[in-house]
Motif scaffolding. Structure first.
Motif, PDB file in Angstrom:
ATOM      1  N   VAL A 114       0.842  -1.201   0.000  1.00  0.00           N
ATOM      2  CA  VAL A 114       0.000   0.000   0.000  1.00  0.00           C
ATOM      3  C   VAL A 114       0.875   1.248   0.000  1.00  0.00           C
ATOM      4  O   VAL A 114       0.636   2.191  -0.766  1.00  0.00           O
ATOM      5  CB  VAL A 114      -0.968  -0.012   1.207  1.00  0.00           C
ATOM      6  N   ILE A 115       1.906   1.254   0.833  1.00  0.00           N
ATOM      7  CA  ILE A 115       2.811   2.406   0.897  1.00  0.00           C
ATOM      8  C   ILE A 115       3.600   2.515  -0.410  1.00  0.00           C
ATOM      9  O   ILE A 115       3.810   3.613  -0.927  1.00  0.00           O
ATOM     10  CB  ILE A 115       3.753   2.292   2.112  1.00  0.00           C
ATOM     11  N   ALA A 116       4.022   1.377  -0.962  1.00  0.00           N
ATOM     12  CA  ALA A 116       4.752   1.398  -2.240  1.00  0.00           C
ATOM     13  C   ALA A 116       3.890   2.021  -3.333  1.00  0.00           C
ATOM     14  O   ALA A 116       4.375   2.834  -4.130  1.00  0.00           O
ATOM     15  CB  ALA A 116       5.182  -0.012  -2.621  1.00  0.00           C
ATOM     16  N   GLU A 117       2.613   1.679  -3.375  1.00  0.00           N
ATOM     17  CA  GLU A 117       1.703   2.240  -4.377  1.00  0.00           C
ATOM     18  C   GLU A 117       1.556   3.750  -4.191  1.00  0.00           C
ATOM     19  O   GLU A 117       1.572   4.517  -5.160  1.00  0.00           O
ATOM     20  CB  GLU A 117       0.341   1.556  -4.284  1.00  0.00           C
ATOM     21  N   MET A 118       1.423   4.182  -2.932  1.00  0.00           N
ATOM     22  CA  MET A 118       1.314   5.616  -2.662  1.00  0.00           C
ATOM     23  C   MET A 118       2.569   6.344  -3.129  1.00  0.00           C
ATOM     24  O   MET A 118       2.493   7.366  -3.807  1.00  0.00           O
ATOM     25  CB  MET A 118       1.104   5.860  -1.169  1.00  0.00           C
ATOM     26  N   LEU A 119       3.757   5.807  -2.776  1.00  0.00           N
ATOM     27  CA  LEU A 119       5.012   6.461  -3.135  1.00  0.00           C
ATOM     28  C   LEU A 119       5.225   6.473  -4.646  1.00  0.00           C
ATOM     29  O   LEU A 119       5.680   7.474  -5.200  1.00  0.00           O
ATOM     30  CB  LEU A 119       6.182   5.774  -2.423  1.00  0.00           C
ATOM     31  N   ALA A 120       4.871   5.379  -5.319  1.00  0.00           N
ATOM     32  CA  ALA A 120       4.977   5.348  -6.780  1.00  0.00           C
ATOM     33  C   ALA A 120       4.067   6.415  -7.393  1.00  0.00           C
ATOM     34  O   ALA A 120       4.449   7.100  -8.345  1.00  0.00           O
ATOM     35  CB  ALA A 120       4.618   3.959  -7.305  1.00  0.00           C
TER      36      ALA A 120
END
Length: 183
Positions: A114-120
């Motif tokens: 979830v955090i990876a998607e936000m950062l991407a």
């Protein structure tokens, strides 16, 4: 059971009789039964919770020392286009109270889709890495990022001269109390 009641760090460290390899979570302890890499069973029994660092020595009651090794963990390396972009990304990571290891050119965090998607979505460059994790300490704890506060109902962000406060729940489920200094 033999106890380890002291952490020795710095240049006057004694020679280690064994090692213990722990991830970051297991290195933040006060009291816990442990077994070294070569089988020495002992009770970690410290006066307060500390974050054990790579190279620290645990002093056993019988005079032996066990060296702490930081176990590589699955992490996400976060990089920005430039220094300002990396600061913006770090703000978003900090706003979610995530443990983070900060370097000049990247931030390491635990992998979280979830955090990876936000950062991407914010334009970050992301790379999955395996490395020892050494997150920053926090403003609310001497040795480790303030995680003690998250075990309670919430934590307090005080402001000088506050006479009225409003309880808020932020977008990641933590309760905060913010004093606003109304007179």
């Amino acid at each position: 059971m033999i106890r380890a009641t002291e952490v020795v760090s710095g240049p006057q460290q004694a020679t280690a009789d064994d090692t213990i390899t722990l991830d970051e979570t297991a290195r933040h302890r006060r009291r816990m039964a442990m077994v070294s890499d070569n089988g020495i069973a002992f009770m970690l029994d410290l006066p307060e919770a500390v974050l054990l660092r790579q190279g620290d020595r645990l002093a056993l009651e019988d005079g032996r020392f066990v060296e702490v090794l930081a176990k590589p963990e699955p992490l996400l390396a976060v990089a920005g286009h430039d220094a300002r972009h990396l600061l913006v990304l770090s703000w978003h990571i900090g706003n979610r109270h995530l443990a983070a290891e900060i370097a000049a050119d990247r931030i390491l965090i635990r992998r979280d889709p979830v955090i990876a998607e936000m950062l991407a979505g914010l334009g970050a460059s992301l790379e999955e890495v395996e490395a020892p994790f050494h997150p920053e300490g926090g403003a609310y704890a001497g040795s480790h990022g303030g995680h003690e506060a998250h075990g309670s109902a919430g934590h307090h962000h005080g402001h000088d001269d506050a006479t009225q406060s409003d309880a808020l729940v932020d977008d990641h489920g933590h309760s905060h109390t913010h004093g606003h200094g109304h007179r």
